[in-house]
Write a protein that holds these residues in place. Structure first.
Motif: not given
Length: 258
Positions: A19-22, A146-148, A220-224, A229-234
Protein backbone atom coordinates in the motif's frame (compact mmCIF):
# COMPACT_ATOMS: atom_id res chain seq x y z
CA UNK A 1 11.86 12.19 -7.54
CA UNK A 2 13.28 10.22 -4.63
CA UNK A 3 14.45 6.64 -4.20
CA UNK A 4 12.81 4.77 -1.33
CA UNK A 5 14.11 1.46 0.02
CA UNK A 6 11.79 -0.34 2.45
CA UNK A 7 12.99 -3.21 4.66
CA UNK A 8 10.34 -5.46 6.16
CA UNK A 9 10.28 -7.08 9.58
CA UNK A 10 10.41 -10.66 10.85
CA UNK A 11 8.31 -13.30 9.06
CA UNK A 12 7.03 -10.72 6.57
CA UNK A 13 8.13 -10.02 3.01
CA UNK A 14 8.14 -7.17 0.55
CA UNK A 15 4.38 -7.74 0.14
CA UNK A 16 3.64 -5.93 3.43
CA UNK A 17 4.70 -2.57 1.91
CA UNK A 18 2.27 -2.88 -1.02
CA UNK A 19 0.00 0.00 0.00
CA UNK A 20 2.87 2.38 0.76
CA UNK A 21 4.58 1.45 -2.51
CA UNK A 22 1.43 2.29 -4.46
CA UNK A 23 1.21 5.73 -2.84
CA UNK A 24 4.86 6.64 -3.37
CA UNK A 25 5.08 5.21 -6.89
CA UNK A 26 1.84 7.00 -7.75
CA UNK A 27 3.65 10.28 -7.04
CA UNK A 28 6.46 9.37 -9.41
CA UNK A 29 9.05 8.06 -6.96
CA UNK A 30 11.11 4.90 -7.33
CA UNK A 31 10.34 2.39 -4.57
CA UNK A 32 12.11 -0.85 -3.73
CA UNK A 33 10.61 -3.28 -1.22
CA UNK A 34 12.66 -6.47 -1.47
CA UNK A 35 11.89 -9.71 0.32
CA UNK A 36 14.87 -10.83 2.39
CA UNK A 37 16.30 -14.30 1.74
CA UNK A 38 14.05 -17.06 3.07
CA UNK A 39 11.02 -14.78 3.43
CA UNK A 40 8.12 -13.57 1.30
CA UNK A 41 8.49 -14.55 -2.34
CA UNK A 42 12.00 -15.83 -1.48
CA UNK A 43 10.82 -18.30 1.17
CA UNK A 44 12.03 -21.15 -1.03
CA UNK A 45 15.63 -19.96 -0.45
CA UNK A 46 15.56 -20.67 3.28
CA UNK A 47 18.60 -22.74 4.31
CA UNK A 48 20.84 -23.34 7.34
CA UNK A 49 23.23 -20.72 5.92
CA UNK A 50 20.74 -17.84 6.13
CA UNK A 51 21.60 -15.40 8.90
CA UNK A 52 21.52 -11.72 9.75
CA UNK A 53 24.47 -10.95 7.47
CA UNK A 54 22.63 -12.63 4.58
CA UNK A 55 19.84 -10.07 4.90
CA UNK A 56 22.32 -7.20 5.13
CA UNK A 57 23.96 -8.47 1.94
CA UNK A 58 20.53 -8.73 0.26
CA UNK A 59 19.94 -5.01 0.70
CA UNK A 60 23.50 -3.97 -0.13
CA UNK A 61 23.33 -6.01 -3.35
CA UNK A 62 20.12 -4.26 -4.37
CA UNK A 63 21.68 -0.84 -3.73
CA UNK A 64 24.65 -1.83 -5.87
CA UNK A 65 22.61 -3.40 -8.68
CA UNK A 66 20.21 -0.46 -8.94
CA UNK A 67 23.03 2.09 -8.45
CA UNK A 68 21.04 3.87 -5.75
CA UNK A 69 22.15 7.05 -3.99
CA UNK A 70 20.49 9.58 -1.69
CA UNK A 71 18.25 6.75 -0.51
CA UNK A 72 15.38 7.17 1.92
CA UNK A 73 15.83 3.93 3.85
CA UNK A 74 12.96 2.79 6.07
CA UNK A 75 13.07 -0.28 8.31
CA UNK A 76 10.25 -1.99 10.16
CA UNK A 77 10.69 -4.05 13.35
CA UNK A 78 13.40 -6.74 12.81
CA UNK A 79 14.36 -4.84 9.66
CA UNK A 80 16.01 -2.24 11.88
CA UNK A 81 18.82 -4.71 12.60
CA UNK A 82 19.33 -5.08 8.85
CA UNK A 83 18.97 -1.45 7.77
CA UNK A 84 21.25 -0.08 10.50
CA UNK A 85 24.08 -2.31 9.33
CA UNK A 86 23.40 -1.42 5.69
CA UNK A 87 23.53 2.28 6.56
CA UNK A 88 26.71 1.69 8.55
CA UNK A 89 28.36 0.14 5.49
CA UNK A 90 27.27 2.79 2.95
CA UNK A 91 26.31 5.93 4.90
CA UNK A 92 27.27 8.11 1.93
CA UNK A 93 24.40 6.59 -0.06
CA UNK A 94 21.70 7.16 2.57
CA UNK A 95 19.92 10.51 2.63
CA UNK A 96 17.49 9.59 5.40
CA UNK A 97 17.11 6.62 7.74
CA UNK A 98 13.68 6.00 9.27
CA UNK A 99 12.94 3.38 11.91
CA UNK A 100 9.31 2.24 12.08
CA UNK A 101 8.67 0.36 15.34
CA UNK A 102 12.13 -0.97 14.65
CA UNK A 103 14.91 -2.67 16.57
CA UNK A 104 18.29 -0.97 16.95
CA UNK A 105 21.18 -3.43 16.97
CA UNK A 106 24.39 -3.12 18.95
CA UNK A 107 27.86 -3.98 17.70
CA UNK A 108 28.96 -7.51 18.61
CA UNK A 109 25.59 -8.48 20.06
CA UNK A 110 22.73 -10.48 18.60
CA UNK A 111 19.09 -9.51 18.84
CA UNK A 112 18.57 -12.28 21.37
CA UNK A 113 21.42 -10.82 23.44
CA UNK A 114 19.41 -7.61 23.75
CA UNK A 115 16.39 -9.40 25.25
CA UNK A 116 15.87 -10.17 28.91
CA UNK A 117 16.68 -13.75 29.98
CA UNK A 118 12.96 -14.45 30.34
CA UNK A 119 12.10 -13.25 26.85
CA UNK A 120 15.13 -14.97 25.38
CA UNK A 121 14.02 -18.25 26.93
CA UNK A 122 10.47 -17.74 25.62
CA UNK A 123 11.75 -17.12 22.10
CA UNK A 124 14.11 -20.09 22.10
CA UNK A 125 11.32 -22.35 23.37
CA UNK A 126 9.41 -21.66 20.12
CA UNK A 127 12.24 -22.76 17.82
CA UNK A 128 11.38 -25.54 15.38
CA UNK A 129 14.04 -27.75 13.79
CA UNK A 130 13.52 -28.23 10.06
CA UNK A 131 15.55 -29.69 7.15
CA UNK A 132 16.32 -26.06 6.21
CA UNK A 133 17.68 -25.28 9.65
CA UNK A 134 16.16 -24.07 12.93
CA UNK A 135 13.40 -21.49 12.47
CA UNK A 136 11.16 -19.22 14.48
CA UNK A 137 7.49 -19.69 13.52
CA UNK A 138 5.53 -16.49 12.83
CA UNK A 139 3.79 -14.74 15.69
CA UNK A 140 -0.02 -14.61 15.35
CA UNK A 141 -0.97 -11.44 13.47
CA UNK A 142 -3.61 -10.68 16.10
CA UNK A 143 -0.75 -9.54 18.34
CA UNK A 144 0.00 -6.64 15.98
CA UNK A 145 -3.26 -4.82 16.83
CA UNK A 146 -4.24 -4.24 13.22
CA UNK A 147 -7.52 -2.38 12.77
CA UNK A 148 -9.11 -4.50 10.04
CA UNK A 149 -9.86 -8.23 10.50
CA UNK A 150 -9.11 -8.84 6.82
CA UNK A 151 -5.62 -7.42 7.35
CA UNK A 152 -5.04 -9.78 10.27
CA UNK A 153 -6.04 -12.67 8.01
CA UNK A 154 -3.77 -11.36 5.22
CA UNK A 155 -0.73 -11.12 7.50
CA UNK A 156 -1.36 -14.58 8.96
CA UNK A 157 -1.69 -15.97 5.45
CA UNK A 158 1.53 -14.41 4.12
CA UNK A 159 3.97 -14.69 7.05
CA UNK A 160 6.45 -17.59 7.03
CA UNK A 161 9.02 -19.03 9.46
CA UNK A 162 12.30 -17.14 9.77
CA UNK A 163 15.82 -18.51 10.18
CA UNK A 164 16.86 -18.53 13.84
CA UNK A 165 20.34 -17.32 12.90
CA UNK A 166 18.92 -13.92 12.02
CA UNK A 167 18.33 -13.50 15.76
CA UNK A 168 21.47 -15.22 17.06
CA UNK A 169 24.12 -13.77 14.74
CA UNK A 170 25.91 -10.70 16.17
CA UNK A 171 25.63 -7.35 14.45
CA UNK A 172 28.71 -5.61 13.07
CA UNK A 173 28.65 -1.82 13.43
CA UNK A 174 31.25 0.96 13.40
CA UNK A 175 28.89 3.83 14.20
CA UNK A 176 29.25 5.34 10.72
CA UNK A 177 25.46 5.24 10.27
CA UNK A 178 25.14 8.05 12.79
CA UNK A 179 26.66 10.40 10.19
CA UNK A 180 23.41 10.31 8.22
CA UNK A 181 21.86 13.78 8.27
CA UNK A 182 18.21 12.76 8.63
CA UNK A 183 17.35 10.22 11.33
CA UNK A 184 13.79 9.52 12.46
CA UNK A 185 12.08 7.03 14.73
CA UNK A 186 8.33 6.41 14.49
CA UNK A 187 6.55 4.33 17.11
CA UNK A 188 3.01 3.00 16.92
CA UNK A 189 0.51 3.68 19.68
CA UNK A 190 -1.83 0.70 19.44
CA UNK A 191 0.78 -2.07 19.61
CA UNK A 192 0.47 -3.40 23.18
CA UNK A 193 4.17 -4.12 23.81
CA UNK A 194 5.88 -0.92 25.08
CA UNK A 195 9.34 -1.78 23.71
CA UNK A 196 9.29 0.51 20.70
CA UNK A 197 7.65 3.40 22.54
CA UNK A 198 10.34 3.05 25.22
CA UNK A 199 13.03 3.12 22.55
CA UNK A 200 11.46 6.22 20.99
CA UNK A 201 11.49 7.91 24.42
CA UNK A 202 15.21 7.16 24.78
CA UNK A 203 16.01 8.45 21.29
CA UNK A 204 13.98 11.60 21.95
CA UNK A 205 16.91 12.70 24.13
CA UNK A 206 19.20 12.56 21.10
CA UNK A 207 18.92 15.81 19.07
CA UNK A 208 19.90 13.96 15.90
CA UNK A 209 16.59 12.06 15.92
CA UNK A 210 13.12 13.23 14.99
CA UNK A 211 10.44 11.26 16.85
CA UNK A 212 6.98 10.55 15.45
CA UNK A 213 3.95 8.68 16.75
CA UNK A 214 1.50 6.79 14.56
CA UNK A 215 -2.02 5.89 15.68
CA UNK A 216 -1.84 2.35 14.38
CA UNK A 217 -0.94 -1.23 15.16
CA UNK A 218 2.58 -2.59 14.78
CA UNK A 219 2.26 -3.10 11.01
CA UNK A 220 1.72 0.59 10.35
CA UNK A 221 2.49 0.20 6.65
CA UNK A 222 -0.67 -1.92 6.44
CA UNK A 223 -2.78 -0.08 9.01
CA UNK A 224 -2.03 3.55 8.05
CA UNK A 225 -0.16 3.49 4.74
CA UNK A 226 -0.85 7.15 3.97
CA UNK A 227 0.64 8.23 7.30
CA UNK A 228 3.73 6.13 6.66
CA UNK A 229 4.04 7.48 3.12
CA UNK A 230 3.72 11.05 4.43
CA UNK A 231 6.49 10.39 6.95
CA UNK A 232 8.75 9.05 4.21
CA UNK A 233 7.99 11.93 1.88
CA UNK A 234 8.70 14.54 4.57
CA UNK A 235 11.96 12.75 5.39
CA UNK A 236 12.91 12.84 1.72
CA UNK A 237 12.22 16.56 1.60
CA UNK A 238 14.30 17.16 4.73
CA UNK A 239 17.13 15.10 3.25
CA UNK A 240 17.02 17.15 0.02
CA UNK A 241 17.17 20.38 2.00
CA UNK A 242 20.09 19.09 4.08
CA UNK A 243 21.98 18.08 0.96
CA UNK A 244 21.35 21.46 -0.65
CA UNK A 245 22.62 23.24 2.45
CA UNK A 246 25.80 21.17 2.45
CA UNK A 247 26.32 21.80 -1.26
CA UNK A 248 25.78 25.56 -1.07
CA UNK A 249 29.03 27.56 -1.57
CA UNK A 250 30.45 29.24 1.49
CA UNK A 251 30.25 33.02 1.61
CA UNK A 252 32.98 35.49 2.41
CA UNK A 253 32.42 38.07 5.18
CA UNK A 254 31.43 40.53 2.43
CA UNK A 255 28.58 38.18 1.45
CA UNK A 256 30.07 37.01 -1.86
CA UNK A 257 30.65 33.38 -2.71
CA UNK A 258 34.17 32.20 -2.00
Amino acid sequence: MADFLLVHGAWHGGWCWRRVVEILAGEGHRVFAPSLTGLGDRAHLLSPDVGLSTHVDDVLALIEAEELADIVLCAHSYGGAVATQVADRVPQKIGALIFLDALLPQDGRSLLDLDSPERREAIVSRVVETPRGPVLPPAPAALYALAAPQDVAWVDRRCVPQALRTYTDPAALTGAWMQIKVLAYACTLRFPAPDFRDLAAQLAKDPRFTIRELASGHDAMIDVPQDVADLLLSSAETARAAKATCAAPAETPEGTAS
